[in-house]
Each structure stands twice: as C-alpha cells, then as structure tokens.
Write an enzyme that holds these catalytic residues in place. Structure first.
Site, PDB file in Angstrom:
ATOM      1  N   HIS A 131       0.882  -1.194   0.056  1.00 15.49           N
ATOM      2  CA  HIS A 131      -0.104   0.149  -0.159  1.00 15.49           C
ATOM      3  C   HIS A 131       0.840   0.989   0.003  1.00 15.49           C
ATOM      4  O   HIS A 131       2.080   1.295   0.558  1.00 15.49           O
ATOM      5  CB  HIS A 131      -0.836   0.033   1.172  1.00 15.49           C
ATOM      6  CG  HIS A 131      -2.101   0.973   1.350  1.00 15.49           C
ATOM      7  ND1 HIS A 131      -1.602   2.166   1.876  1.00 15.49           N
ATOM      8  CD2 HIS A 131      -3.388   0.912   1.134  1.00 15.49           C
ATOM      9  CE1 HIS A 131      -2.815   2.985   1.736  1.00 15.49           C
ATOM     10  NE2 HIS A 131      -3.716   2.163   1.574  1.00 15.49           N
ATOM     11  N   ASP A 207       3.423  -3.668   8.322  1.00 21.07           N
ATOM     12  CA  ASP A 207       2.155  -2.890   7.990  1.00 21.07           C
ATOM     13  C   ASP A 207       1.020  -4.048   8.260  1.00 21.07           C
ATOM     14  O   ASP A 207       0.569  -4.831   7.516  1.00 21.07           O
ATOM     15  CB  ASP A 207       2.197  -2.247   6.603  1.00 21.07           C
ATOM     16  CG  ASP A 207       0.859  -1.897   6.379  1.00 21.07           C
ATOM     17  OD1 ASP A 207      -0.331  -1.874   6.895  1.00 21.07           O
ATOM     18  OD2 ASP A 207       0.535  -1.150   5.085  1.00 21.07           O
ATOM     19  N   GLN A 210      -4.136  -4.713   7.552  1.00 17.34           N
ATOM     20  CA  GLN A 210      -4.963  -5.745   7.108  1.00 17.34           C
ATOM     21  C   GLN A 210      -4.844  -7.008   7.742  1.00 17.34           C
ATOM     22  O   GLN A 210      -5.542  -8.069   7.506  1.00 17.34           O
ATOM     23  CB  GLN A 210      -4.768  -5.933   5.371  1.00 17.34           C
ATOM     24  CG  GLN A 210      -5.092  -5.110   4.589  1.00 17.34           C
ATOM     25  CD  GLN A 210      -6.571  -4.349   4.577  1.00 17.34           C
ATOM     26  OE1 GLN A 210      -7.684  -4.903   5.002  1.00 17.34           O
ATOM     27  NE2 GLN A 210      -6.935  -3.177   4.120  1.00 17.34           N
ATOM     28  N   LYS A 233     -10.316  -0.461  10.732  1.00 15.84           N
ATOM     29  CA  LYS A 233     -10.561  -1.486  10.123  1.00 15.84           C
ATOM     30  C   LYS A 233     -10.737  -2.674  10.681  1.00 15.84           C
ATOM     31  O   LYS A 233     -10.727  -3.676  10.203  1.00 15.84           O
ATOM     32  CB  LYS A 233      -9.193  -1.799   9.033  1.00 15.84           C
ATOM     33  CG  LYS A 233      -8.769  -0.643   8.057  1.00 15.84           C
ATOM     34  CD  LYS A 233      -7.607  -1.177   7.233  1.00 15.84           C
ATOM     35  CE  LYS A 233      -7.007   0.251   6.315  1.00 15.84           C
ATOM     36  NZ  LYS A 233      -7.933   0.504   5.400  1.00 15.84           N
ATOM     37  N   CYS A 375      -5.094   2.136  -3.782  1.00 14.59           N
ATOM     38  CA  CYS A 375      -3.540   2.619  -3.285  1.00 14.59           C
ATOM     39  C   CYS A 375      -2.223   1.900  -3.246  1.00 14.59           C
ATOM     40  O   CYS A 375      -1.505   1.619  -2.531  1.00 14.59           O
ATOM     41  CB  CYS A 375      -3.768   3.001  -1.468  1.00 14.59           C
ATOM     42  SG  CYS A 375      -4.670   4.335  -1.382  1.00 14.59           S
TER      43      CYS A 375
HETATM   44  C1  LIG Z   1      -2.167  -2.787   3.810  1.00 14.68           C
HETATM   45  C2  LIG Z   1      -2.465  -1.409   4.206  1.00 14.68           C
HETATM   46  N1  LIG Z   1      -1.816  -0.697   4.578  1.00 14.68           N
HETATM   47  C3  LIG Z   1      -1.812   0.696   5.148  1.00 14.68           C
HETATM   48  C4  LIG Z   1      -3.155   1.059   4.953  1.00 14.68           C
HETATM   49  C5  LIG Z   1      -3.403   2.622   5.488  1.00 14.68           C
HETATM   50  O1  LIG Z   1      -4.156   2.509   6.515  1.00 14.68           O
HETATM   51  P1  LIG Z   1      -4.713   3.821   7.271  1.00 14.68           P
HETATM   52  O2  LIG Z   1      -5.668   4.843   6.107  1.00 14.68           O
HETATM   53  O3  LIG Z   1      -5.795   3.473   8.244  1.00 14.68           O
HETATM   54  O4  LIG Z   1      -3.844   4.466   7.669  1.00 14.68           O
HETATM   55  C6  LIG Z   1      -4.205   0.541   4.618  1.00 14.68           C
HETATM   56  C7  LIG Z   1      -5.555   1.081   4.241  1.00 14.68           C
HETATM   57  O5  LIG Z   1      -6.290   0.532   3.375  1.00 14.68           O
HETATM   58  C8  LIG Z   1      -3.845  -0.625   4.021  1.00 14.68           C
HETATM   59  O6  LIG Z   1      -4.809  -1.414   3.345  1.00 14.68           O
END
Ligand SMILES: Cc1ncc(COP(=O)(O)O)c(C=O)c1O
Length: 418
Positions: A131, A207, A210, A233, A375
């Site tokens: 992401h 990260d 998910q 999430k 993203c």
């Molecule tokens: C794999 C992953 N990393 C990071 C993020 C960023 O999350 P946040 O927008 O809550 O910071 C997301 C959000 O969709 C994600 O799916």
C-alpha cells in the site's frame, strides 16, 4: 439469475451482523445493504458506538492531568483501552503507542527511527505488494538519508518471490512489509521474512492494517520489531491506530512530534521527555476513539480471532467458487486462488467492463465494492491492470452476501450483453 450454490450459512455470522446497526437499514433504493468493502473500513458494532456515546455523555474530560472524578475516569478508560489493544496483539501497554492510523504509525518509525539510523550504503527492503502508506515514507527516507530502496518481487499469482531473499537482505537495515495485501488478499509469509531479516541484521516493520483485523496476531511469537495497525479496519472508530514497538527500540528513539503530554520536565532551554508510551503522544490524544478501539477489540476477542480467520477462509472459498463460474464470460480473478494463502479480499475484473462501471451497477443493487488502484499504483502498473473491483469480507458477511454479489454480476452481464 444463477441459483445460489451454497446454503450452509454459519448462524454465528448472521447473529453478529445483527449487532451492526448500519446493516439493518436498507439503501435509498430499498435494497439490503451488502457491505463488501471492509478492507477500506469496517462497519461498527453497537458496542463500539455505545462506548463513544458513553464517553461523550458521561465522562468527557481531558486525561492525565485532571484530579476530578470524570477526568480520572477518562484517564482510566483511555489507558485501559491501551492495555486491551496491546493485549490483543500480545504486547505490554508501554509498547503500544496511539497514532491516528497505520499510516501515521509507519511514519513515526520512518521519521524517528529510520531517518536517524540509515545512511548511504544501507538498504530498506520492502515488497512490490505494498500500500502507498508502506512505500512513500520509505521513498522519502531513502531520498533524505541516501539509503537504497529494494523490493521483494511479486509473481503473476500475487505471491512474493523469496528465492533471492538472502541477496536482497545484504546490507539491509530495515524490512518493511505488509502482513496482508489489501489489493490481492495475499498473506505474506512473515515466518520466513522476519527470521531471515533478523539473521541479516535488519529490523522488521509490519504494516498490519489488513493483518490485525483478520488474523490472530502475536507480536512476541512473530518477533516483529514494529507492527502498525488501524482501529477503523477492525470495528473501531476512524482517527485512532497503534504502533507496537519493542521496548528497547522505542526507548532509544527520539520523539516524533513535540509538545504537551510527551514531556516530563520543560525548561526554557531544554526538555526531558516522558516515559513510554507517552513520549510519542504529543498533544491531547484522541481519547474517545481510543476508548472505542478498546471496545472493538473487546468485541473481537469475544468473537474469537480463530473464528474470524476460519469464517473468512470459508467465505473466500465460496466467493472464489461463485466468481469462477463467470470466467467463461470473461471474469478475471486476481491474486492467489488458494483460500489458505489469502485473507478476506478478492480483486477481479469482468470482461471489458471498467471496474468503476461494475461498482456502480453493483451499487444499484445495494452492493458496496471498491474499484480503482486500492492505493497500490505500482502493483497495478506491474500487473498491467488499470483498475480492479475488490470484494472484501469481515465477520458480518455471510454466504448470502456472496450470492448477492454473484446476482449483481449477472445484472452487469445482462447490461453489457456478456
Ligand atoms: C495494507 C494497508 N496498509 C496501510 C493502509 C493505510 O491505513 P490507514 O489509512 O488507516 O492509515 C491500508 C488502508 O487501506 C492498507 O490496506
């Protein structure tokens, strides 16, 4: 209309869905709301909404400073929520820093640790699945420190290719990888990457945006150095996330943001910083949403993360079965086809229907799927996809939601004469 292939609904998911007020209201077109976009943000159970209302209506006050009753109650609830969220990933409360979200948690490590520990000749290893939130911060760190940015490649099935891992890890000081791909659902083999990185002398940031919502997570068993995740999430409110870090690392890191609450003593010329975790929490915290996050992990703990994983595996199996029936008419499913290798998200395109058009047709039927690059623009470019539609599942989804998706795809097929 294709008949439903599966009727073996686990009554537990149907029972849980009743706890989510938004799922009880039809859409403006009078359709049942079929929410298949939990990878973007999850719905919230009544218990989380109640925790927010309770805070604002019964004990709204700033924390850590007040001596009066409701301030003490707010502080206890705020710190109690930290202990719950920490315990949810098997961490201690001082190792759990509140952030706004996963993105801010990753940036905290980028600016506080990486910017001060990397230089020319060092490397950061990430993956081609990431992401933007776990890519752009490392691009900036590389630019500012002279460190090199490297990538673990992804193959056409959406799996990481680890054959060259040892070579990629040479000179590497940090590995930053997702736990689960938000676009393809791929579960990253942390059991291979983390020990490999440590053997090469690198720290590992995961990260977990998910990961934490869908899989049981034990940061101690993983031996991960940093784990970032978002409340919204995993049934919690927006605006609150967390960074787990190993205590010795966090102790050695300078503050990320400066101001109130992160100090112990301030003189005109210099400041002594607060102890963990407050050293990293400048200014008034997001008190209500931290308490809401605590209520969310209470709910998930009661549901049981092993059940969450088993339920989503079952839904993915069924969704892959139903989607594959459209393949002769041009539906392409992306990512691993093995339900053991994915968690809760499936990307696809239907013939030459643009993903946004497909999402709009599904929306008319009350079905919420995401369409676009999710993203992960570099991944989309590498795979040669302009956009994909993505259905993502959570604890309140049932086989009936997958059937609704299949029925919606039939409608799209009729519109586009497929
Ligand atoms: C794999 C992953 N990393 C990071 C993020 C960023 O999350 P946040 O927008 O809550 O910071 C997301 C959000 O969709 C994600 O799916």
């Amino acid at each position: 209309m294709t008949p439903s292939l599966h009727h073996d609904v686990d009554p537990k998911a149907t029972r849980l869905a009743a706890d989510f007020p938004i799922l009880q209201h039809p859409t403006s077109r009078g359709k049942r709301l079929v929410y298949l976009d939990s990878a973007a943000t999850s719905q919230k159970p009544q218990a989380v909404i109640d925790a927010l209302v309770e805070y604002y209506t019964r004990y709204n006050a700033n924390i850590h400073r007040g001596v009066y009753e409701i301030a003490a109650r707010a502080t206890d609830a705020f710190e109690g929520a930290r202990a719950k969220v920490a315990a949810f990933v098997n961490a201690e409360a001082p190792e759990l820093i509140w952030t706004r979200n996963t993105t801010e948690a990753i940036n905290l490590v980028a600016y506080s640790w990486a910017a001060n520990n990397l230089g020319p000749g060092d490397a950061i290893l990430t993956t081609e699945l990431e992401h933007h939130s776990d890519l752009v911060p490392w691009q900036l760190v590389a630019e500012n420190t002279g460190a090199q940015l490297r990538f673990i490649p992804v193959d056409e099935r959406g799996l990481l290719v680890l054959d060259d891992l040892d070579r990629l890890l040479e000179g590497c000081k940090l590995v930053a990888t997702s736990h689960v791909s938000n676009t393809l659902g791929t579960i990253v083999p942390l059991d291979v990457i983390i020990p490999g990185a440590h053997a090469a002398g690198a720290l590992v940031l995961v990260d977990g945006a998910q990961g934490a919502p869908h899989l049981p997570v034990d940061v101690k068993a993983l031996d991960v150095d940093f784990y970032a995740f978002s409340g919204h999430k995993m049934l919690g409110p927006t605006g609150i996330g967390a960074l787990y870090g190993k205590r010795a690392l966090l102790e050695a890191m300078p503050p990320f943001l400066a101001g109130g609450d992160m100090i112990r003593k301030v003189e005109y010329e210099k400041t002594t910083f607060n102890e963990l975790p407050w050293k990293f929490e400048a200014g008034t915290s997001n008190i209500a949403d931290a308490i809401g996050f605590g209520a969310a992990v209470d709910y998930l703990r009661d549901v049981g993360m092993d059940w969450v994983r088993a339920h989503e595996r079952r839904l993915c199996t069924y969704a892959l079965e139903r989607l594959s029936a459209f393949e002769p008419r041009g539906l392409a499913i992306y990512g691993p086809r093995d339900p053991d290798l994915i968690s809760g998200a499936i990307s696809f395109n239907f013939a030459d229907i643009h993903a946004h058009d497909l999402a709009s047709i599904l929306d008319i039927e009350g079905i919420c799927v995401r369409a676009g690059h999710h993203c992960t623009m570099p991944l989309m470019n590498k795979m040669g996809w302009v956009a994909t539609a993505r259905a993502s599942f959570y604890i309140y989804n049932t086989e009936a939601d997958v059937d609704a998706l299949a029925d919606g795809l039939e409608k799209a097929a009729a519109v586009f004469k497929l």
